[in-house]
Design a protein around this motif. Structure first.
Motif, PDB file in Angstrom:
ATOM      1  N   ASP A  16       0.833  -1.207   0.000  1.00 14.66           N
ATOM      2  CA  ASP A  16       0.000   0.000   0.000  1.00 14.66           C
ATOM      3  C   ASP A  16       0.866   1.255   0.000  1.00 14.66           C
ATOM      4  O   ASP A  16       0.529   2.251  -0.639  1.00 14.66           O
ATOM      5  CB  ASP A  16      -0.941   0.021   1.217  1.00 14.66           C
ATOM      6  N   LYS A  31      -1.042   4.593   0.909  1.00 16.81           N
ATOM      7  CA  LYS A  31      -0.822   4.855   2.326  1.00 16.81           C
ATOM      8  C   LYS A  31       0.516   5.574   2.449  1.00 16.81           C
ATOM      9  O   LYS A  31       1.466   5.244   1.743  1.00 16.81           O
ATOM     10  CB  LYS A  31      -0.775   3.512   3.065  1.00 16.81           C
ATOM     11  N   GLU A  83       2.418   5.941   8.039  1.00 12.31           N
ATOM     12  CA  GLU A  83       1.269   5.153   8.493  1.00 12.31           C
ATOM     13  C   GLU A  83       1.561   3.655   8.540  1.00 12.31           C
ATOM     14  O   GLU A  83       0.676   2.873   8.868  1.00 12.31           O
ATOM     15  CB  GLU A  83       0.080   5.373   7.553  1.00 12.31           C
ATOM     16  N   SER A  84       2.760   3.256   8.203  1.00 18.99           N
ATOM     17  CA  SER A  84       3.085   1.841   8.069  1.00 18.99           C
ATOM     18  C   SER A  84       3.966   1.339   9.209  1.00 18.99           C
ATOM     19  O   SER A  84       5.043   1.884   9.456  1.00 18.99           O
ATOM     20  CB  SER A  84       3.806   1.610   6.738  1.00 18.99           C
TER      21      SER A  84
END
Length: 144
Positions: free
Chosen positions: A57, A63, A67-68
């Protein structure tokens, strides 16, 4: 594939690390190599365990890197490598690591989202060979 992308931007990133963080040319160059190694290791481990979706993503631009959890893990390990292997002070490493990893992730994401690189090419290159065979082995033969 990711290795080619990173190699193409290595000079730019090395220059950024020298300018922003006052790293010596050799140290900046080695820092980029370590960043590449950390990204490739994380993707290989996630692909082998079947947990690649979140990271893909990020590569696809769906993303943000911040955010990971995979990117957070890469940054943490990279900080450790910068301090332990290159002797960069931890205070500097904690600035260099997120900058370098995010820089690379944005460039890779740009290549994927522009259509310049397919997901299969990206993963196949990261896994060092045939994507179907590699994922088949890593996911219990699911793709055989």
């Amino acid at each position: 594939m990711i290795e080619n992308i990173i190699n193409n931007l290595k000079g730019q990133l090395t220059g950024e690390l020298q300018n922003k963080y006052n790293l010596q040319p050799d140290t900046a160059n080695k820092s980029v190599d370590l960043a590449k190694d950390n990204i490739m290791d994380e993707v290989k481990n996630r692909a082998a365990s079947g947990n690649i979706g979140g990271l893909m993503d990020v590569f696809k631009g769906n993303k943000g890197a911040s955010e990971s959890s995979a990117v957070d893990g890469m940054i943490g390990k990279y900080v450790s490598d910068l301090t332990g292997r290159l002797g960069i002070p931890e205070s500097i490493a904690k600035q260099v690591a997120p900058f370098a990893i995010n820089f690379i992730m944005q460039k890779v994401s740009g290549k994927v989202s522009s259509g310049g690189v397919s997901q299969g090419d990206l993963l196949g290159g990261l896994m060092g060979g045939n994507l179907k065979d590699t994922l088949g082995k890593g996911l219990g033969g699911l793709f055989k």
